[in-house]
Motif scaffolding. Structure first.
Motif, PDB file in Angstrom:
ATOM      1  N   TYR A  74      -5.689   6.412   0.357  1.00 24.00           N
ATOM      2  CA  TYR A  74      -5.733   7.205  -0.878  1.00 24.00           C
ATOM      3  C   TYR A  74      -6.363   8.573  -0.622  1.00 24.00           C
ATOM      4  O   TYR A  74      -5.906   9.592  -1.159  1.00 24.00           O
ATOM      5  N   ASP A  75      -7.413   8.609   0.200  1.00 26.46           N
ATOM      6  CA  ASP A  75      -8.042   9.894   0.521  1.00 26.46           C
ATOM      7  C   ASP A  75      -7.076  10.812   1.267  1.00 26.46           C
ATOM      8  O   ASP A  75      -7.020  12.013   0.992  1.00 26.46           O
ATOM      9  N   CYS A  76      -6.328  10.259   2.212  1.00 24.29           N
ATOM     10  CA  CYS A  76      -5.351  11.071   2.942  1.00 24.29           C
ATOM     11  C   CYS A  76      -4.250  11.566   2.018  1.00 24.29           C
ATOM     12  O   CYS A  76      -3.809  12.720   2.124  1.00 24.29           O
ATOM     13  N   ALA A  77      -3.790  10.708   1.111  1.00 26.24           N
ATOM     14  CA  ALA A  77      -2.691  11.093   0.225  1.00 26.24           C
ATOM     15  C   ALA A  77      -3.104  12.165  -0.771  1.00 26.24           C
ATOM     16  O   ALA A  77      -2.302  13.035  -1.124  1.00 26.24           O
ATOM     17  N   LEU A  78      -4.347  12.123  -1.243  1.00 28.64           N
ATOM     18  CA  LEU A  78      -4.818  13.061  -2.258  1.00 28.64           C
ATOM     19  C   LEU A  78      -5.513  14.288  -1.660  1.00 28.64           C
ATOM     20  O   LEU A  78      -6.133  15.047  -2.397  1.00 28.64           O
ATOM     21  N   SER A  79      -5.409  14.479  -0.348  1.00 27.35           N
ATOM     22  CA  SER A  79      -6.044  15.640   0.277  1.00 27.35           C
ATOM     23  C   SER A  79      -5.409  16.925  -0.250  1.00 27.35           C
ATOM     24  O   SER A  79      -4.175  17.053  -0.308  1.00 27.35           O
ATOM     25  N   PRO A  80      -6.205  17.926  -0.635  1.00 28.76           N
ATOM     26  CA  PRO A  80      -5.625  19.181  -1.151  1.00 28.76           C
ATOM     27  C   PRO A  80      -4.966  20.031  -0.082  1.00 28.76           C
ATOM     28  O   PRO A  80      -4.271  20.996  -0.415  1.00 28.76           O
ATOM     29  N   TRP A  81      -5.140  19.706   1.187  1.00 28.04           N
ATOM     30  CA  TRP A  81      -4.575  20.531   2.250  1.00 28.04           C
ATOM     31  C   TRP A  81      -3.079  20.328   2.401  1.00 28.04           C
ATOM     32  O   TRP A  81      -2.416  21.126   3.094  1.00 28.04           O
ATOM     33  N   HIS A  82      -2.525  19.289   1.793  1.00 25.29           N
ATOM     34  CA  HIS A  82      -1.080  19.067   1.925  1.00 25.29           C
ATOM     35  C   HIS A  82      -0.270  20.185   1.275  1.00 25.29           C
ATOM     36  O   HIS A  82       0.881  20.401   1.652  1.00 25.29           O
ATOM     37  N   ARG A  83      -0.849  20.869   0.315  1.00 33.46           N
ATOM     38  CA  ARG A  83      -0.097  21.920  -0.371  1.00 33.46           C
ATOM     39  C   ARG A  83       0.217  23.089   0.547  1.00 33.46           C
ATOM     40  O   ARG A  83       1.115  23.888   0.262  1.00 33.46           O
ATOM     41  N   PHE A  84      -0.517  23.237   1.652  1.00 33.32           N
ATOM     42  CA  PHE A  84      -0.269  24.334   2.578  1.00 33.32           C
ATOM     43  C   PHE A  84       0.732  23.961   3.667  1.00 33.32           C
ATOM     44  O   PHE A  84       1.087  24.817   4.481  1.00 33.32           O
ATOM     45  N   LEU A 130       0.822  -1.204   0.000  1.00 30.76           N
ATOM     46  CA  LEU A 130       0.000   0.000   0.000  1.00 30.76           C
ATOM     47  C   LEU A 130       0.861   1.261   0.000  1.00 30.76           C
ATOM     48  O   LEU A 130       0.484   2.270  -0.610  1.00 30.76           O
ATOM     49  N   VAL A 131       2.016   1.239   0.645  1.00 33.24           N
ATOM     50  CA  VAL A 131       2.904   2.407   0.627  1.00 33.24           C
ATOM     51  C   VAL A 131       3.405   2.666  -0.787  1.00 33.24           C
ATOM     52  O   VAL A 131       3.468   3.814  -1.248  1.00 33.24           O
ATOM     53  N   ARG A 132       3.745   1.605  -1.513  1.00 37.29           N
ATOM     54  CA  ARG A 132       4.239   1.782  -2.886  1.00 37.29           C
ATOM     55  C   ARG A 132       3.125   2.261  -3.810  1.00 37.29           C
ATOM     56  O   ARG A 132       3.361   3.064  -4.720  1.00 37.29           O
ATOM     57  N   GLN A 133       1.907   1.784  -3.593  1.00 35.80           N
ATOM     58  CA  GLN A 133       0.796   2.258  -4.422  1.00 35.80           C
ATOM     59  C   GLN A 133       0.517   3.740  -4.166  1.00 35.80           C
ATOM     60  O   GLN A 133       0.274   4.504  -5.103  1.00 35.80           O
ATOM     61  N   THR A 134       0.558   4.143  -2.903  1.00 35.91           N
ATOM     62  CA  THR A 134       0.294   5.541  -2.571  1.00 35.91           C
ATOM     63  C   THR A 134       1.372   6.447  -3.143  1.00 35.91           C
ATOM     64  O   THR A 134       1.104   7.607  -3.480  1.00 35.91           O
ATOM     65  N   TYR A 135       2.582   5.932  -3.269  1.00 31.36           N
ATOM     66  CA  TYR A 135       3.649   6.734  -3.887  1.00 31.36           C
ATOM     67  C   TYR A 135       3.323   7.044  -5.340  1.00 31.36           C
ATOM     68  O   TYR A 135       3.650   8.133  -5.839  1.00 31.36           O
ATOM     69  N   LEU A 136       2.661   6.124  -6.044  1.00 29.09           N
ATOM     70  CA  LEU A 136       2.266   6.390  -7.428  1.00 29.09           C
ATOM     71  C   LEU A 136       1.243   7.522  -7.512  1.00 29.09           C
ATOM     72  O   LEU A 136       1.152   8.214  -8.525  1.00 29.09           O
ATOM     73  N   LEU A 137       0.461   7.710  -6.444  1.00 28.49           N
ATOM     74  CA  LEU A 137      -0.556   8.763  -6.452  1.00 28.49           C
ATOM     75  C   LEU A 137       0.028  10.133  -6.141  1.00 28.49           C
ATOM     76  O   LEU A 137      -0.469  11.151  -6.636  1.00 28.49           O
ATOM     77  N   THR A 138       1.056  10.187  -5.305  1.00 24.74           N
ATOM     78  CA  THR A 138       1.548  11.463  -4.802  1.00 24.74           C
ATOM     79  C   THR A 138       2.927  11.837  -5.314  1.00 24.74           C
ATOM     80  O   THR A 138       3.245  13.026  -5.395  1.00 24.74           O
ATOM     81  N   GLY A 139       3.756  10.839  -5.623  1.00 24.26           N
ATOM     82  CA  GLY A 139       5.137  11.138  -5.990  1.00 24.26           C
ATOM     83  C   GLY A 139       5.980  11.573  -4.807  1.00 24.26           C
ATOM     84  O   GLY A 139       7.103  12.050  -4.994  1.00 24.26           O
ATOM     85  N   ARG A 140       5.477  11.410  -3.587  1.00 23.11           N
ATOM     86  CA  ARG A 140       6.201  11.802  -2.379  1.00 23.11           C
ATOM     87  C   ARG A 140       6.328  10.590  -1.470  1.00 23.11           C
ATOM     88  O   ARG A 140       5.324   9.997  -1.070  1.00 23.11           O
TER      89      ARG A 140
END
Length: 386
Positions: free
Chosen positions: A188-198, A141-151
């Protein structure tokens, strides 16, 4: 609906039992399809009872089910026998990989190992069941989430947060049909949250992969809209089928198919060599597998979750005590009756000034004489001394 079938290898169990046997060994539909030599949709139809296994594939499927019902040692000795040659033209699913996530009920076997274990074995404790689910799902799951965020750090943080929420809801989640899918959706919801940009730590991009091809693929993925990126990772990266992908992304099946089509077209426009879905699937698995991504230990996750619960409980108690104290102080110092406020002094205008007494005029003297004459009457009565 036919639930059993007769062949040279004996009757098959009912469809629900076929699915249970597969889930008890933590196998995906793609893995079973690869062993039997059929497509994943065929396995889904056999497990739902919409189709009856027959022929050489049905015989291989029956042998595989008997191997799954046997102990683990018997399964290892009969795996090669249960996988026949793939007939020409038969669709085969990609081989299992370290990034492939558990099927919608495969993770249930890790959580419900007590139910699938022998009757004489002791049931798992909640902590042991949670640790089994974490060990089964977290690395991929960590490797899959990396594909979503690149972080890398955000991927690890999202997965740990998802498992912390899972431990908080463990009594209900342990009885869920697909606990692994629940954790994946939350991560996936946590990784794609728009609040991380702040957040200051995530305002700048991380170093890209060393391989230029992997760098190009990750860059193309990150340019896709979040919904398209998530659908592509679930379908071509994780290996879910279209209805399962639509359910996890909270979309209809036609909408999920449209997102998948547009995502593939966008990737093929930038990287023509990935126009083939099979090649795209392979490259996604390679990209996630090359990164050194590790999740924390399950004991640390559980301890952090419990420590966080203690902090939130103490904060709630302190806030309640503050409210009670402020209310008590207000009641003690508040007046018990109404007191009208004293109006401030104000200057009154328009009053004539007091004149100085002077000599009477001729008219005033005549008026005084006239009044004196009109006031004639009896003398004032005075008391006589006794």
């Amino acid at each position: 609906m036919v639930t059993t079938t007769q062949n040279t290898d004996g009757p098959l169990p009912p469809p629900t039992e076929r699915r249970r046997l597969r889930e008890s060994r933590s196998l995906t539909k793609a893995q079973v399809a690869a062993r039997v030599g059929v497509s994943r949709s065929t396995i889904r139809a056999w497990e739902s009872g919409r189709r009856v296994p027959h022929g050489r594939e049905g015989a291989a499927y029956a042998r595989l089910l008997r191997a799954l019902a046997a102990p683990a040692a018997a399964e290892e000795t009969t795996t090669a026998e249960a996988a026949p040659e793939t007939p020409p033209g038969a669709a085969t699913a990609p081989a299992p990989s370290p990034t492939a996530a558990p099927a919608p009920a495969a993770a249930s076997a890790a959580v419900a190992a007590a139910r699938t274990a022998p009757v004489t074995a002791e049931p798992l404790t909640p902590a042991q069941a949670f640790d089994a689910l974490y060990a089964f799902c977290a690395p991929a799951l960590v490797r899959q989430t990396y594909l979503l965020t690149g972080r890398r750090e955000l991927a690890r943080e999202s997965v740990e947060r998802a498992f912390q929420l899972a431990w908080q809801r463990w009594p209900e989640l342990a009885r869920d049909r697909d606990p692994g899918g629940w954790v994946r959706a939350v991560a996936y919801d946590c990784a794609l949250s728009p609040w991380h940009r702040f957040r200051p730590r995530y305002r700048h991009p991380e170093p890209p992969p060393a391989d230029p091809a992997d760098h190009a693929l990750l860059h193309v993925l990150l340019t896709l809209p979040p919904s398209y990126r998530r659908t592509l990772v679930l379908y071509d990266g994780v290996g879910l089928d279209l209805p399962e992908t639509a359910a996890e992304t909270e979309a209809s099946t036609p909408a999920a198919a449209m997102r998948l089509t547009h995502a593939r077209e966008a990737v093929a426009a930038r990287l023509p060599e990935l126009a083939d879905p099979a090649e795209l699937h392979r490259r996604l698995l390679e990209l996630a597998s090359k990164e050194q991504l590790r999740a924390g230990r399950p004991t640390v996750i559980r301890a952090g979750c419990e420590r966080q619960n203690v902090l939130w409980t103490r904060a709630a108690i302190a806030f309640t005590v503050t409210i009670v104290g402020a209310t008590t102080l207000t009641l003690r110092t508040a007046p018990t009756h109404y007191e009208a406020p004293i109006a401030p002094a104000q200057a009154v205008e328009g009053v004539p000034a007091v004149g100085v007494m002077g000599p009477l005029s001729r008219e005033e003297q005549a008026l005084r004489a006239k009044l004196g004459a009109a006031a004639k009457g009896p003398e004032r009565l005075l008391p006589e001394p006794g």
